[in-house]
Design a protein around this motif. Structure first.
Motif: not given
Lengths: 193, 193
Positions: B137, B141, A81, A62, A70, B145, A93
Motif C-alpha cells: 500500500q 501511494n 485503512d 494529492d 484506492v 504522490t 485516506y
C-alpha cells in the motif's frame, strides 16, 4: 443485519452456529447516509468495516487537490485503512459512503479477542489478507503495464456490480485515468459491440 | 541454516522449541548461485522462499523489454509470487539470486499442514501478510504522490542493507525511475551532505 458477514465467513472457513453467535457480539452495527464518512484523512483508523449494504470508497487527495480512489467496497467486502488500523498512525485516506450504507465495525481490540477465541476467525482474516494482497499486486502490475482500455475492461469484468453503481469519473480516478480518457475508451468499446 | 527463520518467527509469535523442531521438517533447504533463478516467468510458483543468506529479487519484463523490479529480499525476508503460489496460475515474475543465496523453501502443501499443526504458524503467516500488505500500500501511494528524491530517500532509510548491496540501476527500476534520474537525485543529495 449479519447475513452478508456470515456468508463471507462461511465461504472461506467452517464455523459452528455457536461460534457465529459469539462472533456477532464483537461487531458494532453502524449506518451511514450517502456522503457521510467512516474515516477522515488525518485521523487514526480505529475500525475495520464490513459492508452489509451499500457501497463505500476510500480515497486520498494529492497536493494538487486531485482525488485518487484506492478502493471500492460493496456488500460482502471489507474496507479500512489497514496500515493506520494496525499501526495506529494517522490515515492519509478518507473512507466515505457512496450510497446509504449499513456497516459492521470491528475495533482492533475486538478483532484480537475474536481471533484468540475463535481460531477459524484468524484463518478467515488470513485468507482475506491473502486476497487483498493478490488484488493489490494485480493493481500494481495493471498500473505499470496495461492500456486504458485493458484496465477498464478488466475492472468491468471483475466488478460489474461496482461499474454499474459508481459514477464514471470515480471509475476513472480508481483506474488512474483522466475522465475524458475513460469516456473515449467507453465509446470505442461500445462501437465494437 | 535455520537461525534467521527462527528469529523471524520468534520476533512475531511465541512457539516452543518442540514446535520449532516440527517446523524445521517442513522446509526444503536450497542453495542458489548468483544469477540462478528460483522461478521463471510463465511457470507456476510452487515455493514460498525464506532467505537465510544472500539477496533475491523478483521482476517482470514489459512488452518493450524493460525489467521492473517488484521486490528485493535479504536475510530474514520471504519472497514468492504469492498470487501464482496461492492460485496455481502462471507467474508473470522471475525470482533470481543477486548473490549466492541460501533459501528455505515451503510448498503449498507443507504450508497448509504446518498451519494446521502449529496454530502460531498461522498467526505468523497472518502477521507477515499484514506487513506485506502495508508495504504494498505504501508503495502504491509513493508511486502516485512522491518525487524521485522522496522515493529514494525513503527507500534508503527503510532498507539501508539493500541500497548498499544492489546495483543502482536496479534501485532505479524498483522505484520506477530512469537510471539517469536516480543518478541526478543522488548527486543532488550528496552535494547537500
Amino acid at each position: 443485519m449479519f447475513q452478508q458477514l456470515f456468508d463471507s465467513i462461511q465461504e472461506k472457513v467452517t464455523v459452528t452456529p455457536a461460534e457465529m453467535d459469539i462472533c456477532k457480539t464483537f461487531f458494532i452495527p453502524k449506518k451511514l447516509r450517502k456522503k457521510q464518512t467512516l474515516l477522515q484523512e488525518g485521523d487514526i483508523c480505529i475500525h475495520n468495516a464490513f459492508v452489509e449494504k451499500g457501497i463505500m470508497r476510500s480515497f486520498f487527495t494529492d497536493e494538487k487537490g486531485n482525488e485518487h480512489i484506492v478502493q471500492f467496497a460493496i456488500e460482502g467486502w471489507w474496507i479500512t485503512d489497514l496500515s493506520s488500523f494496525l499501526t495506529k498512525s494517522n490515515s492519509i485516506y478518507t473512507i466515505e459512503a457512496l450510497e446509504d450504507c449499513e456497516l459492521l465495525l470491528l475495533t482492533m481490540e475486538a478483532r484480537e479477542t475474536l481471533i484468540d477465541k475463535i481460531p477459524m476467525f484468524e484463518r478467515y482474516q488470513r485468507l482475506l489478507l491473502q486476497n487483498a494482497y493478490i488484488a493489490n499486486q494485480a493493481r500494481i502490475n495493471s498500473a505499470l503495464t496495461e492500456t486504458a482500455e485493458e484496465k477498464y475492461v478488466k475492472v468491468g469484468l471483475a466488478y460489474p456490480g461496482i461499474i454499474k453503481r459508481v459514477p464514471q469519473h470515480m471509475i476513472a480516478s480508481y483506474l488512474g485515468l483522466k475522465p475524458e480518457t475513460l469516456s473515449r475508451v467507453r465509446k470505442q468499446i461500445s462501437t465494437r459491440i
